[in-house]
Design an enzyme around this catalytic site. Structure first.
Site, PDB file in Angstrom:
ATOM      1  N   GLN B 131      85.597  86.216  36.484  1.00 43.40           N
ATOM      2  CA  GLN B 131      85.474  87.221  37.540  1.00 43.40           C
ATOM      3  C   GLN B 131      86.528  86.969  38.604  1.00 43.40           C
ATOM      4  O   GLN B 131      86.514  85.918  39.250  1.00 43.40           O
ATOM      5  CB  GLN B 131      84.071  87.126  38.150  1.00 43.40           C
ATOM      6  N   GLY B 132      87.445  87.901  38.819  1.00 44.87           N
ATOM      7  CA  GLY B 132      88.488  87.749  39.830  1.00 44.87           C
ATOM      8  C   GLY B 132      88.161  88.564  41.068  1.00 44.87           C
ATOM      9  O   GLY B 132      88.596  89.718  41.189  1.00 44.87           O
ATOM     10  N   SER B 134      87.038  86.853  44.782  1.00 46.24           N
ATOM     11  CA  SER B 134      87.399  86.224  46.059  1.00 46.24           C
ATOM     12  C   SER B 134      88.857  85.805  46.097  1.00 46.24           C
ATOM     13  O   SER B 134      89.464  85.518  45.063  1.00 46.24           O
ATOM     14  CB  SER B 134      86.541  84.981  46.283  1.00 46.24           C
ATOM     15  N   SER B 166      85.008  81.475  38.538  1.00 45.56           N
ATOM     16  CA  SER B 166      84.154  80.560  37.761  1.00 45.56           C
ATOM     17  C   SER B 166      84.687  80.411  36.345  1.00 45.56           C
ATOM     18  O   SER B 166      84.893  81.408  35.658  1.00 45.56           O
ATOM     19  CB  SER B 166      82.725  81.089  37.683  1.00 45.56           C
ATOM     20  N   GLU B 249      75.202  90.919  39.525  1.00 41.99           N
ATOM     21  CA  GLU B 249      75.325  89.477  39.718  1.00 41.99           C
ATOM     22  C   GLU B 249      74.123  88.929  40.490  1.00 41.99           C
ATOM     23  O   GLU B 249      73.562  87.899  40.134  1.00 41.99           O
ATOM     24  CB  GLU B 249      76.631  89.154  40.468  1.00 41.99           C
TER      25      GLU B 249
END
Lengths: 380, 401
Positions: B131-132, B134, B166, B249
């Protein structure tokens, strides 16, 4: 166990809320307090509650009741908690009324339950004195054998609904000493019995309690509820039921305190803006909301577990009372703080909830007592 | 036999006979999760085959439509599947952000082509996703992100940096949000897209945490390439997609802590009580230290109450009510509860909780301490508690901005 309301339950909750919130409930309590009203609640309103069927909820149809349970009763007490209604539904029905229904003979029931359900007679439970805090084995009245029957001596404190009750369920020790589980007997004693005196006590919450003195009160063998010496289980059971009914009331009080505080945060302006726009206050309000949601789950679960006589009912009752005690006090304290100066005044209504929160906390065991009980019931 | 009973019988037949017959030894419940991917880590020698055989029947993504490789099961059947796995002590065949985050998002926002291209690979565990979101200067204020995506024909050229990605070092593809327009409101000009991470323009560096583990990475993009056909829901509409995915999420995080505590409550033992008995001893049938005993009771009761609340939310949805922003309470309370659980475990062990590695500390003590350090991140990742409180204040309590 389903933790959702049925349609009938939703309807009952709505009706109860509409009835209690009509006619400025807090102003009514304030007026009763300021007038030092001898009764401390409104007879006509209690009669109306009986007409609505609330007093019949926890009794079987055979006993003249509706055959419902705590899952329904907590909806009514929640509404009463929102309006701090002083009518004696919990002490007369959930507590003493249920003791008669569970422990009484056919004759006891025939004499006392129909008028109690009609709201015409009020029963109260006398089981605690000035010492012993929440220990149910420390009953303040001693019963000695006298002829066929018994003679009661002692003083019960803060008997809820006891100031104008028509009869008392009295927990007295017939054998043994403080701390013993055996040797407690429940008696059904008319208020008019010779040697019984009742003195109204005044507490912070302005609700109705009395100090009862028993001076050589003679009771007959037929006045025993359940089996002599075996009264603790019955006492514990009705107190568990009434505890859940009380957590319903507490939930209502918490919800109302939070609603009133949120309204104040939206309205009150300082520094040119609504104070509810300040993050320091928003976050605290959001934390209170979380407490309220968790509390609602605890109340619903405890009510359903007791109704079903589930094996984990007792720990769930303690879970509910511990959480609601902590959460109601927290929300009421925070409500005063967030109302600022006006919250400290007697003129503003929010202080009534703080006072009631503290009384509820100390009724049937505070949070520490119930955590200890939960641990003991869980084997540690 | 009702339909659901027949379904259960057929499923049991498959799990107990066919699967066991083909694999011999099945992975047991309780071992590490299987995440799949091009270079999968195998917690058990048969983890990959188990995943593949389950995926052939869509049982890795049981409720997704069959045309994308899912099982096409309804909620009741999916519950039966979970119950059968529990009964046979089998682990979930596959977990990951493909199943929990980008899959549901593609089902909601993807085009038919996008679903057909990406969902089957997720179901089969072939592609592991990262997941891109932040960036160093866009954490809680996510919409101020700066990593850029410039459209050049059928390609997109990506530059900039993501952080807290992550398991990016183990992932094959990334879903993320990038800035395609710097004018206008910051929420506008954000585009949600997918990209293959196996390319020279993408560099991943793991971040070492206070626990010593490195579940998170920094990801650097220098003229990395993506395809315009992998833009989800159109250029400039990424914020809408990103928020919906955050909802998935939060549900996942709430589920993890909620069902975790529910399962713990249903288990016969209470780990805190066992630890207390072991490290403190018993006096008159009670945990010997009354203060710690009170803390054990408080935590156990709070866990039970939280489990009751997640159950109430589920019962309310079953009764036909829509889930609302109230679900933000699960992220806050669930993660704080997890931290309190770890804090209590340390307190019960006393000085034996202080070991980092090596002699004088047993494996469980060391693991416990690392887990405690890791748990400090729970109230930060996936939206800080403070952001969740803002959401409750605004959307549930209607407090003014």
């Amino acid at each position: 166990m389903q933790l959702a309301l049925t349609e009938d339950q939703t309807l009952l909750a709505r009706t109860a809320h509409e009835f209690v919130s009509s006619g400025s409930p807090i102003a009514r309590l304030r007026a009763l307090r300021d007038a030092r009203d001898e009764r401390g609640y409104a007879l006509d309103r209690y009669a109306r509650m009986a007409e609505l069927g609330w007093t019949a909820i926890p009794f079987t149809e055979q006993d003249g009741g509706l055959g419902m349970g705590l899952a329904e009763l907590v909806l009514v007490t929640e509404a009463m908690g929102r309006g701090l209604a002083p009518e004696p539904l919990i002490p007369a029905i959930a507590l003493a009324g249920r003791a008669v229904a569970l422990g009484g003979t056919a004759q006891h029931k025939a004499s006392w339950l129909p008028p109690a359900i009609r709201g015409e007679k009020v029963l109260a439970l006398a089981h605690a004195g000035r010492r012993g805090r929440f220990d149910l084995t420390r009953v303040p009245v001693r019963a000695t054998e006298a002829g066929d029957g018994f003679r009661l001596t002692g003083e019960a404190a803060q008997v809820w609904g006891g100031h104008l009750a028509d009869a008392y369920v009295v927990a007295a020790r017939t054998a043994g000493a403080d701390g013993d589980r055996a040797g407690i007997t429940l008696f059904l004693v008319p208020a008019a019995a010779r040697g019984v005196t009742s003195v109204r006590q005044h507490r912070i919450d302005s609700l109705n309690v009395a100090q009862l003195t028993f001076a050589d009160v003679e009771v007959a063998p037929g006045d025993v509820l359940g089996r002599p010496g075996d009264g603790l289980d019955l006492l514990g059971r009705v107190i568990d039921e009434a505890t859940v009914a009380l957590t319903g009331e507490m939930l209502g009080g918490m919800a109302e305190s939070l609603d009133r505080t949120l309204a104040y945060l939206r309205d009150r302006r300082q520094f040119g803006v609504a104070i509810g726009s300040f993050q320091a206050l928003k976050h605290r309000a959001a934390r209170l909301y979380i407490e309220l949601e968790l509390s609602r789950s605890a109340v619903m679960a405890a009510a359903r577990a007791l109704d079903a006589q589930a094996p984990d009912a007792a720990p769930l009752v303690s879970l509910a009372k511990a959480r609601l005690s902590d959460a109601y006090c927290l929300i009421a304290n925070e409500a005063i703080q967030m109302h600022g100066g006006i919250g400290m005044t007697d003129e503003h209504d929010i202080g009534f909830f703080l006072k009631r929160a503290r009384v509820c906390e100390m009724t049937f065991g505070d949070a520490a007592y119930h955590r200890d009980r939960f641990a003991a019931l869980s084997g540690y | 036999m009702t339909d659901i009973e027949r379904f259960r019988a057929e499923l049991a037949e498959f799990l107990e006979r066919e699967l066991a017959g083909q694999l011999g030894e099945l992975p047991p419940a309780g071992i590490a999760d299987y995440w799949g991917g091009r270079k999968p880590e195998l917690p058990h020698p048969q983890s990959r085959r188990y995943c593949e055989l389950m995926a052939e029947r869509g049982l890795t993504a049981p409720t997704w439509p069959k045309e994308y490789g899912g099982g096409g099961l309804d909620k009741e059947q999916a519950k039966v599947l979970l119950a059968e796995l529990r009964r046979l002590r089998l682990p979930l065949p596959l977990i990951g952000f493909g199943l929990s985050m980008i899959g549901p998002t593609l089902l909601q926002f993807g085009t038919e082509d996008q679903r057909r291209e990406h969902l089957p690979g997720i179901v089969r565990g072939e592609i592991r996703w990262a997941q891109g979101y932040s960036e160093p200067n866009a954490g809680s204020d996510l919409a101020s992100l700066a990593a850029s995506a410039r459209i050049a024909g059928d390609d997109i050229v990506i530059n900039g940096q993501k952080i807290w990605t992550s398991y990016a070092d183990k992932a094959d593809w990334m879903f993320g949000i990038f800035r395609t327009d710097t004018g206008g409101k910051k929420q506008e000009g954000i585009t949600f897209l997918l990209l293959d991470m196996a390319q020279p323009g993408v560099e991943v560096r793991p971040i070492r945490l206070i626990s010593g583990a490195s579940p998170f990475c920094e990801t650097f993009f220098s003229d990395a390439r993506a395809r315009t056909r992998d833009i989800i829901h159109g250029v400039g509409n990424g914020w809408t997609v990103a928020k919906a995915l955050l909802g998935h999420e939060r549900t996942m995080i709430g589920d993890v802590f909620g069902t975790g505590s529910r399962a713990r409550n249903q288990a016969a033992g209470n780990p805190a009580v066992e630890l207390a008995h072991d490290y403190l001893g018993v006096r008159d049938g009670r945990i010997a230290d009354p203060v710690l005993r009170d803390r054990v009771a408080q935590l156990t009761m709070d866990e039970r109450c939280f489990a009751l609340t997640t159950q109430r939310a589920a019962d309310s949805v079953k009764a036909g009510h829509k889930p609302g922003p109230e679900s933000s309470i699960f992220k806050i309370y669930g993660t704080e509860l997890n931290q309190r659980r770890h804090e209590l475990m340390l307190a019960l062990r006393g000085p034996q909780c202080l070991g980092w590695e090596g002699a004088g500390f047993d494996e469980r003590e060391l693991t416990q301490t690392r887990d405690w350090l890791r748990s400090r991140g729970n109230t930060i990742e996936g939206g800080t508690s403070e952001i969740q409180l803002n959401i409750i204040a605004k959307h549930v309590l209607a407090l003014p901005d």
